[in-house]
Motif scaffolding. Structure first.
Motif, PDB file in Angstrom:
ATOM      1  N   ASN A 131      10.386 -10.955 -15.092  1.00  0.00           N
ATOM      2  CA  ASN A 131      11.404 -10.191 -15.494  1.00  0.00           C
ATOM      3  C   ASN A 131      11.093  -8.943 -16.044  1.00  0.00           C
ATOM      4  N   VAL A 132      10.155  -8.213 -15.548  1.00  0.00           N
ATOM      5  CA  VAL A 132       9.426  -6.728 -15.632  1.00  0.00           C
ATOM      6  C   VAL A 132      10.057  -5.543 -14.811  1.00  0.00           C
ATOM      7  N   THR A 133      10.213  -5.767 -13.688  1.00  0.00           N
ATOM      8  CA  THR A 133      10.296  -4.609 -12.809  1.00  0.00           C
ATOM      9  C   THR A 133      11.714  -4.065 -13.036  1.00  0.00           C
ATOM     10  N   TRP A 134      12.707  -4.863 -13.291  1.00  0.00           N
ATOM     11  CA  TRP A 134      14.147  -4.408 -13.340  1.00  0.00           C
ATOM     12  C   TRP A 134      14.228  -3.195 -14.740  1.00  0.00           C
ATOM     13  N   ASN A 135      13.122  -3.526 -15.420  1.00  0.00           N
ATOM     14  CA  ASN A 135      13.311  -2.254 -16.640  1.00  0.00           C
ATOM     15  C   ASN A 135      12.191  -1.469 -16.685  1.00  0.00           C
ATOM     16  N   LEU A 136      11.635  -0.895 -15.202  1.00  0.00           N
ATOM     17  CA  LEU A 136      10.756   0.187 -15.137  1.00  0.00           C
ATOM     18  C   LEU A 136      11.312   1.128 -14.508  1.00  0.00           C
ATOM     19  N   PRO A 137      11.169   2.528 -15.212  1.00  0.00           N
ATOM     20  CA  PRO A 137      11.848   3.775 -14.480  1.00  0.00           C
ATOM     21  C   PRO A 137      11.179   4.208 -13.247  1.00  0.00           C
ATOM     22  N   HIS A 138      10.038   3.933 -13.024  1.00  0.00           N
ATOM     23  CA  HIS A 138       9.442   4.118 -11.570  1.00  0.00           C
ATOM     24  C   HIS A 138       8.826   3.012 -11.098  1.00  0.00           C
ATOM     25  N   PRO A 139       9.534   2.049 -10.719  1.00  0.00           N
ATOM     26  CA  PRO A 139       8.816   0.911  -9.970  1.00  0.00           C
ATOM     27  C   PRO A 139       7.957   1.014  -8.657  1.00  0.00           C
ATOM     28  N   ASP A 140       8.427   2.182  -7.926  1.00  0.00           N
ATOM     29  CA  ASP A 140       7.294   2.424  -6.956  1.00  0.00           C
ATOM     30  C   ASP A 140       6.064   2.810  -7.377  1.00  0.00           C
ATOM     31  N   LYS A 141       5.988   3.725  -8.324  1.00  0.00           N
ATOM     32  CA  LYS A 141       4.656   4.015  -9.036  1.00  0.00           C
ATOM     33  C   LYS A 141       3.926   2.586  -9.380  1.00  0.00           C
ATOM     34  N   ALA A 142       4.532   1.677 -10.108  1.00  0.00           N
ATOM     35  CA  ALA A 142       4.077   0.711 -10.708  1.00  0.00           C
ATOM     36  C   ALA A 142       3.690  -0.282  -9.473  1.00  0.00           C
ATOM     37  N   TYR A 143       4.243  -0.521  -8.443  1.00  0.00           N
ATOM     38  CA  TYR A 143       3.762  -1.253  -7.518  1.00  0.00           C
ATOM     39  C   TYR A 143       2.562  -0.690  -6.624  1.00  0.00           C
ATOM     40  N   ALA A 144       2.523   0.610  -6.580  1.00  0.00           N
ATOM     41  CA  ALA A 144       1.318   1.303  -6.193  1.00  0.00           C
ATOM     42  C   ALA A 144       0.137   0.762  -6.901  1.00  0.00           C
ATOM     43  N   GLU A 145       0.201   1.193  -8.385  1.00  0.00           N
ATOM     44  CA  GLU A 145      -0.811   0.717  -9.279  1.00  0.00           C
ATOM     45  C   GLU A 145      -1.106  -0.652  -9.226  1.00  0.00           C
ATOM     46  N   TRP A 146      -0.339  -1.469  -9.120  1.00  0.00           N
ATOM     47  CA  TRP A 146      -0.691  -3.019  -9.093  1.00  0.00           C
ATOM     48  C   TRP A 146      -1.314  -3.333  -7.798  1.00  0.00           C
ATOM     49  N   LEU A 147      -1.082  -2.895  -6.863  1.00  0.00           N
ATOM     50  CA  LEU A 147      -1.858  -3.047  -5.412  1.00  0.00           C
ATOM     51  C   LEU A 147      -3.268  -2.283  -5.817  1.00  0.00           C
ATOM     52  N   THR A 212       5.634  -3.029   1.925  1.00  0.00           N
ATOM     53  CA  THR A 212       4.985  -2.942   3.377  1.00  0.00           C
ATOM     54  C   THR A 212       4.714  -1.359   3.278  1.00  0.00           C
ATOM     55  N   LYS A 213       5.516  -0.490   2.886  1.00  0.00           N
ATOM     56  CA  LYS A 213       4.946   0.921   2.944  1.00  0.00           C
ATOM     57  C   LYS A 213       3.848   1.344   2.356  1.00  0.00           C
ATOM     58  N   LEU A 214       3.599   0.543   1.582  1.00  0.00           N
ATOM     59  CA  LEU A 214       2.417   0.838   0.312  1.00  0.00           C
ATOM     60  C   LEU A 214       1.200   0.272   1.024  1.00  0.00           C
ATOM     61  N   GLY A 215       1.201  -0.561   2.097  1.00  0.00           N
ATOM     62  CA  GLY A 215       0.052  -1.137   2.945  1.00  0.00           C
ATOM     63  C   GLY A 215      -0.101  -2.638   2.399  1.00  0.00           C
ATOM     64  N   ALA A 216       0.665  -3.239   1.698  1.00  0.00           N
ATOM     65  CA  ALA A 216       0.426  -4.764   1.512  1.00  0.00           C
ATOM     66  C   ALA A 216       0.244  -5.440   2.891  1.00  0.00           C
ATOM     67  N   SER A 217      -0.601  -6.172   3.028  1.00  0.00           N
ATOM     68  CA  SER A 217      -0.836  -6.907   4.317  1.00  0.00           C
ATOM     69  C   SER A 217       0.304  -8.178   4.522  1.00  0.00           C
ATOM     70  N   SER A 218       0.967  -8.540   3.256  1.00  0.00           N
ATOM     71  CA  SER A 218       1.925  -9.802   3.585  1.00  0.00           C
ATOM     72  C   SER A 218       2.964  -9.536   2.401  1.00  0.00           C
ATOM     73  N   VAL A 219       4.108  -9.612   2.413  1.00  0.00           N
ATOM     74  CA  VAL A 219       5.249  -9.665   1.387  1.00  0.00           C
ATOM     75  C   VAL A 219       6.027 -10.739   1.834  1.00  0.00           C
ATOM     76  N   THR A 220       6.201 -11.912   1.063  1.00  0.00           N
ATOM     77  CA  THR A 220       6.982 -12.934   1.401  1.00  0.00           C
ATOM     78  C   THR A 220       8.013 -12.905   0.117  1.00  0.00           C
ATOM     79  N   ILE A 221       9.460 -13.376   0.335  1.00  0.00           N
ATOM     80  CA  ILE A 221      10.276 -13.530  -0.775  1.00  0.00           C
ATOM     81  C   ILE A 221      10.743 -14.900  -0.697  1.00  0.00           C
ATOM     82  N   ASP A 222      10.859 -15.445  -2.262  1.00  0.00           N
ATOM     83  CA  ASP A 222      11.215 -16.678  -2.360  1.00  0.00           C
ATOM     84  C   ASP A 222      12.523 -16.410  -3.226  1.00  0.00           C
ATOM     85  N   PRO A 223      13.842 -16.885  -2.856  1.00  0.00           N
ATOM     86  CA  PRO A 223      14.932 -16.824  -3.550  1.00  0.00           C
ATOM     87  C   PRO A 223      15.361 -18.110  -4.332  1.00  0.00           C
ATOM     88  N   THR A 224      14.501 -19.048  -4.112  1.00  0.00           N
ATOM     89  CA  THR A 224      14.826 -20.423  -4.802  1.00  0.00           C
ATOM     90  C   THR A 224      14.307 -20.768  -5.994  1.00  0.00           C
TER      91      THR A 224
END
Length: 249
Positions: A131-147, A212-224
């Protein structure tokens, strides 16, 4: 940080100042709720969830981003991992230290911005967030940093939900995580929903496309995740369906 606002919320402050002010107000009660959660059946559900992805390994270097009161940090440190929890809100870090100390956790904590990490490249094996990403002003920048800060083949486990998109249409629940939050703080939370661009994205599809655009080799989603972990309407209940964005660098 300026934490005095009028009842009519119109944030002219920097977005992060406003968001940090909200979480400053919630920090102590948030820690008390997480303390209860660590003693509830949710602990086992979340521990099993995390272990499933970490595959019983020990001694992993794990970064818990937006750690709040340290719930994930404590669980993972008790599983034998080397854990650093970070949060932009100083009061949350103080509460996480208190909670970790009370249960004998070895997790370490520091004040840090999820969008601007003060770590070298390839520092961590795993990143977790809840429950973090929803309250980030620049989540794209965050994801790049995390990678950037996880090693090659490292793993990101990001648990989140479309809180903004769903908050007007939620069913009335007897118990839920916000039931003891004041109306003023709820209004501040709703203001955060409306002022951030991520609230307009269709998630988690947006997350997957970006990563995927940021270059991650695998991205999977679990909605359950939500239906599995929040099947019971208790004081930890989150009615908005939670999903997992699982990323391999």
């Amino acid at each position: 940080m300026n934490d005095s606002f009028n009842h009519i919320i119109h944030p002219k402050e920097d977005d992060k100042t406003f968001i940090t002010s909200y979480w400053t107000e919630r920090a102590e009660d948030f820690r008390k709720l997480r303390e209860k959660e660590l003693q509830s059946p949710k602990l086992l559900l979340w521990r099993d969830e995390l272990v499933k992805h970490l595959k019983e390994k020990n001694g992993l270097r794990i970064l818990d981003i937006g750690c709040g009161a340290g719930f994930f940090s404590i669980i993972l440190s008790q599983l034998g991992h080397i854990v650093m929890g970070i949060d932009i809100t100083p009061n949350m870090i103080e509460e996480s230290k208190l909670l970790a100390q009370s249960v004998g956790s070895t997790a370490q904590f520091a004040v840090m911005d999820a969008e601007n990490l003060d770590f070298d490249d390839n520092t961590f094996d795993i990143i977790v967030a809840r429950n973090v990403t929803w309250n980030l002003p620049h989540p794209d920048k965050a994801y790049a940093e995390w990678l950037r800060v996880i090693r090659p083949d490292g793993l990101i486990l990001n648990y989140d939900a479309e809180h903004a998109r769903n908050h007007h249409d939620l069913p009335q629940s007897v118990h839920h995580a916000h039931e003891h939050v004041s109306n003023e703080l709820k209004e501040r939370c709703h203001t955060i929903y409306h002022m951030l661009e991520i609230s307009s994205f269709t998630r988690p599809q947006w997350d997957k496309e970006l990563l995927t655009k940021l270059g991650a080799s695998s991205v999977t989603i679990d909605p359950t995740v939500g239906p599995r972990i929040y099947s019971e309407e208790d004081e930890f209940y989150i009615p908005v369906p939670m999903f997992l964005v699982k990323v391999i660098k």
